[in-house]
Enzyme design. Structure first.
Site, short mmCIF file in Angstrom:
data_model
loop_
_atom_site.label_atom_id
_atom_site.label_comp_id
_atom_site.label_asym_id
_atom_site.label_seq_id
_atom_site.Cartn_x
_atom_site.Cartn_y
_atom_site.Cartn_z
N LEU A 151 -27.02 14.72 -21.81
CA LEU A 151 -28.02 13.84 -22.41
C LEU A 151 -27.91 13.85 -23.93
O LEU A 151 -27.83 14.94 -24.53
CB LEU A 151 -29.42 14.30 -21.99
CG LEU A 151 -30.60 13.72 -22.78
CD1 LEU A 151 -30.72 12.21 -22.55
CD2 LEU A 151 -31.91 14.43 -22.41
N SER A 152 -27.91 12.69 -24.55
CA SER A 152 -27.99 12.55 -26.00
C SER A 152 -26.83 13.30 -26.67
O SER A 152 -25.68 12.94 -26.48
CB SER A 152 -29.36 13.05 -26.48
OG SER A 152 -29.57 12.73 -27.83
N ALA A 153 -27.11 14.36 -27.45
CA ALA A 153 -26.02 15.14 -28.03
C ALA A 153 -25.13 15.70 -26.94
O ALA A 153 -23.91 15.80 -27.10
CB ALA A 153 -26.58 16.27 -28.89
N GLY A 155 -24.60 14.15 -24.20
CA GLY A 155 -23.80 12.99 -23.79
C GLY A 155 -22.64 12.75 -24.73
O GLY A 155 -21.53 12.42 -24.31
N GLY A 156 -22.89 12.94 -26.04
CA GLY A 156 -21.81 12.84 -27.00
C GLY A 156 -20.74 13.88 -26.75
O GLY A 156 -19.54 13.61 -26.84
#
Length: 326
Positions: A151-153, A155-156
């Site tokens: 998720l978010s970071a 996900g990055g």
């Protein structure tokens, strides 16, 4: 005599109930366990902590999911809130849950934007790869069925692992995340998050190919979930992820299938052989967070909370079904 018969009857019923429970559980199911920290999993150049969840009685040869939390989160909270731990019990697989340390990032974000943490053999990316290797060895897991999501970071960083260590992952799921090399392409992680980077599909794909020079595939397939009202990581990043990974797979960036799932727009992109290589869910009206659908049974999973948003669709369930986990 009556008491003896009653006791025997209770014993027989208990035995039958236990047998029925085992039968219903089936070979893919295992019982609840607890989150455990693992130390000494490698050189750990990124100085991350490793946690894992292995359902009791999990047989060898089962899949592994590497699940990466977002900023301000931790391993336990993300594992529970996202629904991955309950699915591990239901479907029978193990989960590796890395945890950032405040010394690395004061907001507990995985450093998806730092060059020293996003290249093969270096920093946090290398630490995550070492965690996967340790779990494969300890659990006797199937190396052809390892998946990464975040998720978010997180996900990055999922995109980082797809690019830097593509041979380790069969597929990936990016939730409210960003394409590989986005911070460098945009000149700043904040421009990448709030606006997006200006790159052609080929330029996006070239960034991935440069992360693993000479690698000819196979590349992980990708599913992306992103809220249309996400103002922390703009939905333009989902479009950029599609362009990046369809180019890597040699696929057309135009969707081959467009429909709805749980009322939300859903698209599938296929390579020239017809294999689905990229899939997207645009969660209409959702802000920044992990889609969950609390409840029991069926397609329900996850627990609503900070950055775990009840939208009637559980991202972990959708990813797990796409990957053939359950």
């Amino acid at each position: 005599m009556t008491h003896t018969r009653a006791a025997r009857r209770v014993t027989v019923l208990a035995t039958l109930l236990a047998a029925l429970t085992t039968l219903l559980a089936g070979p893919g199911r295992a019982s609840a366990a607890s989150l455990q920290e693992v130390t000494g999993f490698g050189t750990n150049p990124g100085a991350l902590r490793m946690f894992r969840y292995v359902p009791d009685g999990l047989p060898a040869g089962r899949p592994v999911v590497l699940a990466l939390h977002g900023c301000t989160q931790n391993a336990a909270g993300y594992g529970t809130g996202s629904g991955w731990l309950e699915l591990a019990d239901s479907w029978g697989f193990s989960v590796v849950l890395p945890q950032q340390q405040s010394a690395n990032n004061p907001s507990s974000c995985l450093n998806w934007f730092q060059s020293g943490d996003t290249q093969r053999g270096q920093g946090e990316a290398a630490s995550l790869a070492q965690m996967v290797d340790r779990q494969l060895a300890d659990a006797g897991a199937d190396p052809s069925r390892v998946y990464v999501t975040g998720l978010s970071a997180g996900g990055g960083m999922t995109a980082v692992m797809m690019a830097a260590y593509p041979e380790k992952f069969a597929a990936a799921g990016i939730v409210a995340g960003l394409p590989y090399g986005c911070a460098q392409a945009a000149g700043s992680p904040y421009v990448c998050m709030y606006v997006g980077a200006t790159q052609t599909p080929r330029q996006w794909g070239d960034r991935v190919r440069a992360a693993r020079p000479g690698y000819a595939g196979p590349w992980p397939t990708l599913t992306v979930l992103h809220g249309s009202a996400d103002y922390t990581v703009r939905p333009a990043n989902m479009t950029d992820l599609v362009e990046q990974w369809t180019d890597v797979h040699g696929a057309d960036p135009a969707a081959d299938t467009t429909d709805t799932v749980a009322g939300y727009p859903h698209q599938v992109f296929r390579d020239p052989s017809g294999r689905a290589v990229v899939e997207t869910y645009g969660i209409t009206g959702m802000g920044h967070g992990q889609p969950v659908d609390p409840g029991t049974g069926g397609e329900h999973c996850g627990t609503a909370g900070a950055y775990a948003l009840d939208v009637g669709l559980c991202a972990a369930y959708r990813l797990g079904r796409t990957w053939g986990l359950g």
